[in-house]
Motif scaffolding. Structure first.
Motif: not given
Length: 154
Positions: A36-44, A55-68, A77-80, A128-129
């Motif tokens: 899904m592209g390069p990135g990094l991860a965080i164990e919160p 920036g600007t929010i471009t996408t919020i998935f209907p399942t709320k698990h991902a935000i562009g 940037i995609l936050l999964h 963070v992709l």
């Protein structure tokens, strides 16, 4: 005049507090292998997720698990949030923004119920992709706090 032609830069900030890890260490091979592209991860270690850039929010998935997010320099940037969390159909996610909102690293994007994710057998790792990039600066495993600068995006 020549400043008009300078490439805009953006700084990537940590969207949450926890342990920063290289994407290759994520338990899901789709992410770990960069499909899904390069990135990094965080164990919160906290529930809050903030915008990683101005920036600007471009996408919020209907399942709320991902935000562009589109950074001010044009990078996507995609936050999964979590692994296999799409299966929860939004349960455990409280989204605080909508598509089109302007954001900064001080903007709260979401709160995540990590206890619920754990009870449902889901890892709450935040990826963070950068789907359109070829590579990014490498990151070393370390503790990180929300809003902390990670690296510059050229």
């Amino acid at each position: 005049m020549f400043s008009l032609f300078k490439k805009k830069k953006a700084t990537l900030h940590s969207p949450t507090t926890g342990m920063l890890i290289p994407l290759s260490q994520v338990s899901d091979p789709v992410f770990a292998e960069g499909m899904m592209g390069p990135g990094l991860a965080i164990e919160p270690t906290i529930a809050e997720i903030y915008a990683p850039v101005e920036g600007t929010i471009t996408t919020i998935f209907p399942t709320k698990h991902a935000i562009g997010v589109k950074a001010k320099n044009g990078k996507d940037i995609l936050l999964h949030i979590g692994i296999d969390t799409v299966e929860l159909n939004g349960e455990g996610f409280d989204i605080h923004v909508k598509e089109g909102d302007k954001v900064s690293p001080d903007t709260l994007l979401a709160r995540v119920d990590h206890q619920l994710l754990k009870a449902k057998g889901k890892a709450s790792t935040l990826m963070v992709l950068f789907p359109e990039e070829k590579e990014l600066p490498s990151v070393q495993e370390r503790s990180i706090t929300a809003k902390e600068e990670i690296f510059s995006l050229d």
